[in-house]
Scaffold this motif. Structure first.
Motif, mmCIF file in Angstrom:
data_model
loop_
_atom_site.group_PDB
_atom_site.id
_atom_site.type_symbol
_atom_site.label_atom_id
_atom_site.label_comp_id
_atom_site.label_asym_id
_atom_site.label_seq_id
_atom_site.Cartn_x
_atom_site.Cartn_y
_atom_site.Cartn_z
ATOM 1 N N ALA A 16 -2.030 -4.541 10.535
ATOM 2 C CA ALA A 16 -3.322 -4.340 11.181
ATOM 3 C C ALA A 16 -4.258 -3.656 10.205
ATOM 4 N N ILE A 17 -5.534 -3.912 10.336
ATOM 5 C CA ILE A 17 -6.476 -3.266 9.430
ATOM 6 C C ILE A 17 -7.724 -2.856 10.186
ATOM 7 N N GLY A 18 -8.143 -1.630 9.961
ATOM 8 C CA GLY A 18 -9.395 -1.157 10.502
ATOM 9 C C GLY A 18 -10.368 -0.995 9.355
ATOM 10 N N VAL A 19 -11.021 0.178 9.282
ATOM 11 C CA VAL A 19 -11.913 0.459 8.164
ATOM 12 C C VAL A 19 -11.082 1.090 7.050
ATOM 13 N N PRO A 20 -11.001 0.454 5.868
ATOM 14 C CA PRO A 20 -10.154 1.030 4.809
ATOM 15 C C PRO A 20 -10.700 2.378 4.338
ATOM 16 N N ARG A 21 -9.808 3.361 4.281
ATOM 17 C CA ARG A 21 -10.152 4.678 3.713
ATOM 18 C C ARG A 21 -9.318 4.980 2.484
ATOM 19 N N ALA A 22 -8.220 4.256 2.316
ATOM 20 C CA ALA A 22 -7.327 4.505 1.180
ATOM 21 C C ALA A 22 -6.774 3.187 0.668
ATOM 22 N N VAL A 23 -6.535 3.142 -0.640
ATOM 23 C CA VAL A 23 -5.918 1.966 -1.259
ATOM 24 C C VAL A 23 -4.682 2.436 -2.012
ATOM 25 N N LEU A 24 -3.540 1.839 -1.665
ATOM 26 C CA LEU A 24 -2.264 2.217 -2.254
ATOM 27 C C LEU A 24 -1.885 1.180 -3.302
ATOM 28 N N PHE A 25 -1.699 1.640 -4.533
ATOM 29 C CA PHE A 25 -1.450 0.724 -5.648
ATOM 30 C C PHE A 25 -0.017 0.809 -6.146
ATOM 31 N N ASP A 26 0.605 -0.345 -6.282
ATOM 32 C CA ASP A 26 1.837 -0.471 -7.049
ATOM 33 C C ASP A 26 1.480 -0.351 -8.542
ATOM 34 N N MET A 27 2.480 -0.102 -9.407
ATOM 35 C CA MET A 27 2.175 0.078 -10.827
ATOM 36 C C MET A 27 2.570 -1.135 -11.694
ATOM 37 N N ASP A 28 3.864 -1.403 -11.813
ATOM 38 C CA ASP A 28 4.310 -2.492 -12.687
ATOM 39 C C ASP A 28 3.862 -3.836 -12.133
ATOM 40 N N GLY A 29 3.217 -4.618 -12.957
ATOM 41 C CA GLY A 29 2.752 -5.927 -12.520
ATOM 42 C C GLY A 29 1.414 -5.881 -11.811
ATOM 43 N N VAL A 30 0.900 -4.654 -11.542
ATOM 44 C CA VAL A 30 -0.437 -4.497 -10.950
ATOM 45 C C VAL A 30 -1.332 -3.713 -11.909
ATOM 46 N N LEU A 31 -0.902 -2.502 -12.260
ATOM 47 C CA LEU A 31 -1.699 -1.684 -13.187
ATOM 48 C C LEU A 31 -1.334 -1.980 -14.633
ATOM 49 N N ASN A 187 2.362 -6.800 -6.154
ATOM 50 C CA ASN A 187 2.525 -8.062 -6.867
ATOM 51 C C ASN A 187 3.885 -8.710 -6.630
ATOM 52 N N ALA A 188 4.838 -7.954 -6.085
ATOM 53 C CA ALA A 188 6.215 -8.465 -6.030
ATOM 54 C C ALA A 188 6.695 -8.578 -4.585
ATOM 55 N N PRO A 189 7.601 -9.523 -4.331
ATOM 56 C CA PRO A 189 8.024 -9.749 -2.943
ATOM 57 C C PRO A 189 8.618 -8.514 -2.263
ATOM 58 N N LEU A 190 9.442 -7.735 -2.952
ATOM 59 C CA LEU A 190 10.039 -6.563 -2.305
ATOM 60 C C LEU A 190 8.995 -5.493 -2.013
ATOM 61 N N ASN A 206 -0.613 -12.285 -7.637
ATOM 62 C CA ASN A 206 0.551 -12.977 -8.201
ATOM 63 C C ASN A 206 0.466 -12.998 -9.723
ATOM 64 N N THR A 207 0.963 -11.922 -10.341
ATOM 65 C CA THR A 207 0.898 -11.797 -11.793
ATOM 66 C C THR A 207 2.188 -12.259 -12.467
ATOM 67 N N GLY A 208 3.168 -12.676 -11.691
ATOM 68 C CA GLY A 208 4.465 -13.055 -12.261
ATOM 69 C C GLY A 208 4.744 -14.537 -12.137
ATOM 70 N N PRO A 209 6.007 -14.937 -12.375
ATOM 71 C CA PRO A 209 6.348 -16.370 -12.403
ATOM 72 C C PRO A 209 6.732 -16.944 -11.043
ATOM 73 N N LEU A 210 6.811 -16.120 -10.006
ATOM 74 C CA LEU A 210 7.271 -16.629 -8.711
ATOM 75 C C LEU A 210 6.144 -17.381 -8.007
ATOM 76 N N PRO A 211 6.477 -18.369 -7.181
ATOM 77 C CA PRO A 211 5.432 -19.099 -6.450
ATOM 78 C C PRO A 211 4.780 -18.222 -5.379
ATOM 79 N N ASP A 212 3.516 -18.532 -5.046
ATOM 80 C CA ASP A 212 2.797 -17.784 -4.013
ATOM 81 C C ASP A 212 3.583 -17.733 -2.699
ATOM 82 N N SER A 213 4.320 -18.799 -2.419
ATOM 83 C CA SER A 213 5.013 -18.883 -1.125
ATOM 84 C C SER A 213 5.979 -17.714 -0.935
#
Ligand code: CA
Length: 254
Positions: A16-31, A187-190, A206-213
């Protein structure tokens, strides 16, 4: 961003999403564009200890704690969990190989997204399964003025790690917001699975080799490509913030 290639029956209920107040970032494969080095390091270290793992499989375990990944391999090859000593030796070897790889570069576009979100007043939190000091120590240099120590969740903080929702639930606590007030960039399924299980709207780049699905099936609410993906996320968050603004009061002449 369309999910035309996945049957809706395959997908778990969305965050569910309301008004975003925070953004949580993964590191490897994102930053950081660090996953190719992690994949080689995992594959090489595992093979040296008699635990066969291809670089491609490393992408499927991405986000898991080191001990979690090693124990999956140990169960497969040895029929048991690794001992504490084995865990430490294998992870140390993986870290050594990773640190000998060419320096992972910041992901193009990530800094611009982070700075724009910060300037819009959003709280930014790091949520990573990584215990790699070589990357964690670089965050302030590569992303100056973005990450605060009390707003980070790393492998040192968690018991379960991704795909358990624990890291993202901790991330919500550190941001001081509810799940409906946050979004995740993964960026990763897990990692997507963990964020989704925590009830948070999740962008998957999707920064890696896995399909979008694979990312849709893990529970992503929005999948974007590596090229242009950060801009798409920024546009979407900006749109959500603008849409939530209260209507302008009318000025009736007196
Ligand atoms: Ca990742």
């Amino acid at each position: 961003m369309n999910r035309t290639d996945v049957d809706t029956q395959d997908r778990l209920p969305g965050g569910a999403i309301g008004v975003p107040r925070a953004v949580l970032f993964d590191m490897d494969g994102v930053l950081y564009d660090s996953m190719p080095a992690h994949a080689i390091a995992w594959s090489t270290a595992a093979t040296r200890f008699g635990l066969c793992m291809s670089p491609e499989e490393a992408y499927l375990h991405e986000g898991r704690t080191g001990s979690g990944t090693i124990n999956i391999l140990a169960q497969r090859h040895w029929g048991r969990n690794a001992t504490e000593e084995e865990l430490q030796r294998i992870y140390a070897e993986k870290s050594r190989i990773f640190n000998n790889q060419p320096k992972a570069l910041p992901m193009p576009g990530a800094r611009q997204l982070l700075e724009a979100l910060r300037d819009m007043g959003l709280v930014i939190v790091l949520v990573t399964g990584s215990a790699q000091h070589s990357l964690l120590d670089r965050l302030n240099a590569d992303y100056p003025g973005i990450f605060e120590t009390h707003r980070m969740v790393t492998a040192f903080d968690v018991v379960h790690g991704k795909p358990h929702p624990e890291p993202y639930l901790m991330g919500l606590q550190r941001a001081g917001v509810e799940a409906a007030e946050a979004v995740v960039v993964e960026n990763a399924p897990l990692g997507v699975e963990a964020a989704h299980a925590a009830g948070i709207f999740t962008y998957a780049i999707n920064t890696g080799p896995l399909p979008d699905s694979v990312l849709w099936q893990a529970g992503a609410d929005c999948v974007v490509p590596k090229d242009g993906g950060f801009e798409a996320v920024l546009q979407d968050i900006t749109h959500r913030l603008r849409r939530s603004l209260p209507p302008r009061p009318s000025h009736r002449p007196v």
